[in-house]
Scaffold this motif. Structure first.
Motif, mmCIF file in Angstrom:
data_model
loop_
_atom_site.group_PDB
_atom_site.id
_atom_site.type_symbol
_atom_site.label_atom_id
_atom_site.label_comp_id
_atom_site.label_asym_id
_atom_site.label_seq_id
_atom_site.Cartn_x
_atom_site.Cartn_y
_atom_site.Cartn_z
ATOM 1 N N ASP A 96 -0.555 9.331 -11.826
ATOM 2 C CA ASP A 96 -0.800 8.312 -10.816
ATOM 3 C C ASP A 96 0.289 8.445 -9.757
ATOM 4 O OD1 ASP A 96 -1.264 6.130 -9.242
ATOM 5 O OD2 ASP A 96 -1.213 4.651 -10.859
ATOM 6 N N PHE A 97 -0.080 8.965 -8.592
ATOM 7 C CA PHE A 97 0.917 9.228 -7.558
ATOM 8 C C PHE A 97 1.474 7.953 -6.932
ATOM 9 C CE2 PHE A 97 -1.268 13.318 -7.742
ATOM 10 C CZ PHE A 97 -0.186 14.179 -7.793
ATOM 11 N N SER A 98 0.857 6.812 -7.199
ATOM 12 C CA SER A 98 1.416 5.566 -6.690
ATOM 13 C C SER A 98 2.561 5.075 -7.556
ATOM 14 C CB SER A 98 0.333 4.483 -6.616
ATOM 15 O OG SER A 98 -0.145 4.158 -7.910
ATOM 16 N N GLY A 99 2.807 5.771 -8.680
ATOM 17 C CA GLY A 99 3.891 5.398 -9.584
ATOM 18 C C GLY A 99 5.117 6.273 -9.401
ATOM 19 N N ASN A 100 5.623 6.812 -10.492
ATOM 20 C CA ASN A 100 6.861 7.594 -10.486
ATOM 21 C C ASN A 100 6.573 9.029 -10.021
ATOM 22 O OD1 ASN A 100 9.188 9.119 -11.169
ATOM 23 N ND2 ASN A 100 9.730 7.650 -12.760
ATOM 24 N N ILE A 101 6.895 9.322 -8.779
ATOM 25 C CA ILE A 101 6.599 10.637 -8.206
ATOM 26 C C ILE A 101 7.419 11.734 -8.873
ATOM 27 C CG2 ILE A 101 6.727 12.044 -6.118
ATOM 28 C CD1 ILE A 101 4.450 10.094 -6.038
ATOM 29 N N LEU A 120 -3.388 26.002 -3.917
ATOM 30 C CA LEU A 120 -3.048 24.596 -4.114
ATOM 31 C C LEU A 120 -3.851 23.766 -3.123
ATOM 32 C CD1 LEU A 120 -1.417 22.112 -5.027
ATOM 33 C CD2 LEU A 120 0.393 22.831 -3.437
ATOM 34 N N ILE A 121 -4.598 22.788 -3.629
ATOM 35 C CA ILE A 121 -5.345 21.866 -2.771
ATOM 36 C C ILE A 121 -4.718 20.482 -2.913
ATOM 37 C CG2 ILE A 121 -7.594 20.907 -2.167
ATOM 38 C CD1 ILE A 121 -7.584 23.916 -1.925
ATOM 39 N N ASN A 122 -3.957 20.061 -1.905
ATOM 40 C CA ASN A 122 -3.380 18.722 -1.876
ATOM 41 C C ASN A 122 -4.400 17.770 -1.247
ATOM 42 O OD1 ASN A 122 -0.659 18.757 -2.973
ATOM 43 N ND2 ASN A 122 -0.115 20.100 -1.269
ATOM 44 N N ASN A 123 -5.210 17.167 -2.096
ATOM 45 C CA ASN A 123 -6.312 16.343 -1.612
ATOM 46 C C ASN A 123 -6.086 14.853 -1.814
ATOM 47 O OD1 ASN A 123 -9.291 15.575 -1.145
ATOM 48 N ND2 ASN A 123 -8.969 15.004 -3.288
ATOM 49 N N VAL A 124 -5.249 14.479 -2.766
ATOM 50 C CA VAL A 124 -5.122 13.069 -3.127
ATOM 51 C C VAL A 124 -4.724 12.225 -1.914
ATOM 52 C CG1 VAL A 124 -2.682 13.212 -3.822
ATOM 53 C CG2 VAL A 124 -4.194 11.496 -4.873
ATOM 54 N N GLY A 125 -5.356 11.052 -1.786
ATOM 55 C CA GLY A 125 -5.047 10.176 -0.661
ATOM 56 C C GLY A 125 -5.694 8.811 -0.833
ATOM 57 N N ILE A 126 -5.039 7.768 -0.335
ATOM 58 C CA ILE A 126 -5.596 6.422 -0.378
ATOM 59 C C ILE A 126 -5.406 5.761 0.975
ATOM 60 C CG2 ILE A 126 -5.208 6.135 -2.851
ATOM 61 C CD1 ILE A 126 -2.736 4.450 -2.179
ATOM 62 N N THR A 127 -6.137 4.672 1.199
ATOM 63 C CA THR A 127 -6.028 3.948 2.452
ATOM 64 C C THR A 127 -6.008 2.449 2.179
ATOM 65 O OG1 THR A 127 -6.951 3.704 4.691
ATOM 66 C CG2 THR A 127 -8.531 3.860 2.858
ATOM 67 N N TYR A 128 -6.139 1.639 3.222
ATOM 68 C CA TYR A 128 -6.142 0.195 3.071
ATOM 69 C C TYR A 128 -7.374 -0.255 2.277
ATOM 70 C CZ TYR A 128 -2.908 -0.106 7.127
ATOM 71 O OH TYR A 128 -1.857 0.015 7.992
ATOM 72 N N PRO A 129 -7.308 -1.408 1.632
ATOM 73 C CA PRO A 129 -8.505 -1.958 0.993
ATOM 74 C C PRO A 129 -9.526 -2.469 1.999
ATOM 75 C CG PRO A 129 -6.674 -3.501 0.805
ATOM 76 C CD PRO A 129 -6.110 -2.225 1.357
ATOM 77 N N ARG A 130 -9.089 -2.725 3.226
ATOM 78 C CA ARG A 130 -9.963 -3.187 4.305
ATOM 79 C C ARG A 130 -9.214 -3.020 5.619
ATOM 80 N NH1 ARG A 130 -7.467 -7.150 1.734
ATOM 81 N NH2 ARG A 130 -6.370 -8.780 2.922
ATOM 82 N N HIS A 135 0.891 -6.175 10.344
ATOM 83 C CA HIS A 135 1.698 -7.248 9.739
ATOM 84 C C HIS A 135 0.994 -7.890 8.550
ATOM 85 C CE1 HIS A 135 -0.929 -9.709 12.330
ATOM 86 N NE2 HIS A 135 -0.690 -10.695 11.478
ATOM 87 N N GLU A 136 -0.295 -7.616 8.367
ATOM 88 C CA GLU A 136 -1.048 -8.209 7.266
ATOM 89 C C GLU A 136 -1.009 -7.371 5.991
ATOM 90 O OE1 GLU A 136 -4.652 -10.457 9.685
ATOM 91 O OE2 GLU A 136 -4.880 -8.334 9.153
ATOM 92 N N VAL A 137 -0.585 -6.136 6.099
ATOM 93 C CA VAL A 137 -0.651 -5.231 4.955
ATOM 94 C C VAL A 137 0.424 -5.597 3.938
ATOM 95 C CG1 VAL A 137 -0.669 -2.823 4.213
ATOM 96 C CG2 VAL A 137 -1.451 -3.420 6.512
ATOM 97 N N GLU A 138 -0.011 -5.831 2.698
ATOM 98 C CA GLU A 138 0.923 -6.226 1.651
ATOM 99 C C GLU A 138 1.931 -5.112 1.362
ATOM 100 O OE1 GLU A 138 -2.332 -6.267 1.390
ATOM 101 O OE2 GLU A 138 -3.029 -8.296 0.884
ATOM 102 N N GLU A 139 3.117 -5.507 0.927
ATOM 103 C CA GLU A 139 4.194 -4.554 0.675
ATOM 104 C C GLU A 139 3.780 -3.488 -0.330
ATOM 105 O OE1 GLU A 139 8.828 -4.449 -0.982
ATOM 106 O OE2 GLU A 139 7.855 -6.361 -0.510
ATOM 107 N N GLU A 140 3.097 -3.883 -1.409
ATOM 108 C CA GLU A 140 2.706 -2.918 -2.434
ATOM 109 C C GLU A 140 1.673 -1.928 -1.915
ATOM 110 O OE1 GLU A 140 4.062 -2.215 -5.414
ATOM 111 O OE2 GLU A 140 5.566 -3.606 -4.613
ATOM 112 N N VAL A 141 0.816 -2.374 -1.008
ATOM 113 C CA VAL A 141 -0.160 -1.459 -0.402
ATOM 114 C C VAL A 141 0.559 -0.425 0.457
ATOM 115 C CG1 VAL A 141 -2.099 -1.278 1.221
ATOM 116 C CG2 VAL A 141 -2.038 -3.143 -0.448
ATOM 117 N N VAL A 142 1.535 -0.884 1.245
ATOM 118 C CA VAL A 142 2.329 0.036 2.073
ATOM 119 C C VAL A 142 3.027 1.074 1.202
ATOM 120 C CG1 VAL A 142 4.260 0.249 3.674
ATOM 121 C CG2 VAL A 142 2.682 -1.673 3.891
ATOM 122 N N LYS A 143 3.694 0.611 0.153
ATOM 123 C CA LYS A 143 4.417 1.519 -0.725
ATOM 124 C C LYS A 143 3.474 2.509 -1.391
ATOM 125 C CE LYS A 143 8.280 -1.567 -1.888
ATOM 126 N NZ LYS A 143 8.930 -2.339 -2.978
ATOM 127 N N GLY A 144 2.312 2.015 -1.816
ATOM 128 C CA GLY A 144 1.352 2.894 -2.484
ATOM 129 C C GLY A 144 0.840 3.997 -1.579
#
Length: 301
Positions: A96-101, A120-130, A135-144
């Motif tokens: 889980d790349f959102s954890g301990n890198i 090597l295919i570096n494909n993993v990626g995530i975005t906002y839930p909406r 200023h509305e983006v939660e801290e944990e979402v930013v970090k993730g």
């Protein structure tokens, strides 16, 4: 004279062709990926583009290291590929790349020991839930997003690159996004777009650093592909002429590996990029903002 010759060779090696659809792109032969090595490593390999890449690389006869956060999905995808290609070797790495890198990079370093990871295919990626204002983006979402999109690609590349350098051959593909390249801004998804801009700059710089050492680095820039991420961001539920399925995208993407440092593999994405370049930035900014605001309103309604 020797110095001058080396400079000329370097200039030829880093020559960049326009990422727009061209005749040479259409007619040139894809590279034999087995020449890079007998194994490929794919992150985000259990869904969407990553899973499609895994299947296409298996068709090329490459053994696979599949990396994703969900072990059950990894086992399912591995079993599906083995059923079609029983002769292939497959390793899975649950990370889980959102954890301990750092811990994840260690797992990948262990997985690549003793095997020739040529692609090597570096494909993993995530975005906002909406769609959200900055200023509305939660801290944990930013970090993730930063951990997955930025740190994940960086540390996986560092884990795999030494083996490629020892063998003097390899291909690294970083999956970018039209959100950071094709359009001048991506409002209400700002952090996602910014991390993908980092991927583009990282890829181009690594291309220049390692081209003369036998390693081809490329940033592939898709627009919308019919994936879960596109469904979340753009309410796209199915493929169309301008929105390929992950399988169709991966087929086109495989053909471009080892060529330009930046490309848009799917033909209709390249056509859209052509048209976007003809429009002034202010018009593209207003268009992107209107789309994002409409999606935000739909969620909040």
């Amino acid at each position: 004279m020797l110095i001058q010759t080396n400079i000329l060779e370097a200039i030829k090696a880093i020559k960049v062709s326009d990422p727009i659809l061209s005749r040479s792109t259409l007619i040139r032969s894809p590279k034999n990926l087995n020449n890079y090595g007998s194994w490929a490593l794919i992150t985000g390999a259990t869904d969407g583009i990553g899973k499609a890449f895994a299947n296409q690389l298996a068709r090329q006869g490459l053994n696979l290291i599949l990396v994703s956060r969900n072990l059950n999905k990894l086992k399912t995808v591995s079993a599906e590929i083995r059923a079609q290609f029983p002769h292939l070797k497959i390793k899975v790495v649950a990370q889980d790349f959102s954890g301990n890198i750092s811990a994840g990079a260690g797992l990948i370093e262990e997985a690549v020991k003793g095997v020739e990871v040529g692609v090597l295919i570096n494909n993993v990626g995530i975005t906002y839930p909406r769609a959200m204002y900055f200023h509305e983006v939660e801290e944990e979402v930013v970090k993730g997003i930063i951990r997955v999109n930025l740190k994940g690609t960086t540390w996986v590349t560092r884990a795999v690159l030494p083996g490629m350098l020892n063998r003097k051959r390899g291909a690294i593909v970083n999956v970018g996004s039209g959100a950071s390249i094709v359009v001048p801004s991506h409002p209400l998804y700002t952090i996602y777009a910014a991390t993908k801009a980092y991927i583009d700059k990282l890829s181009r710089s690594l291309y220049v650093e390692y081209k003369l050492r036998g390693i081809d680095v490329q940033c592939q820039v898709p627009l919308y592909v019919a994936t879960n991420l596109a469904s979340k961001v753009a309410s796209i539920e199915k493929s169309s002429m301008f929105v390929p399925s992950p399988e169709d995208y991966a087929k086109a993407a495989i053909r471009q590996i080892g060529y330009e440092p930046r490309c848009t593999p799917y033909w209709s994405h390249a056509v859209q990029w052509c048209f976007a370049r003809l429009l002034p930035d202010v018009l593209l900014d207003a268009w992107r903002l209107s789309i994002a605001l409409r999606r935000r309103a739909e969620v909040l309604a």
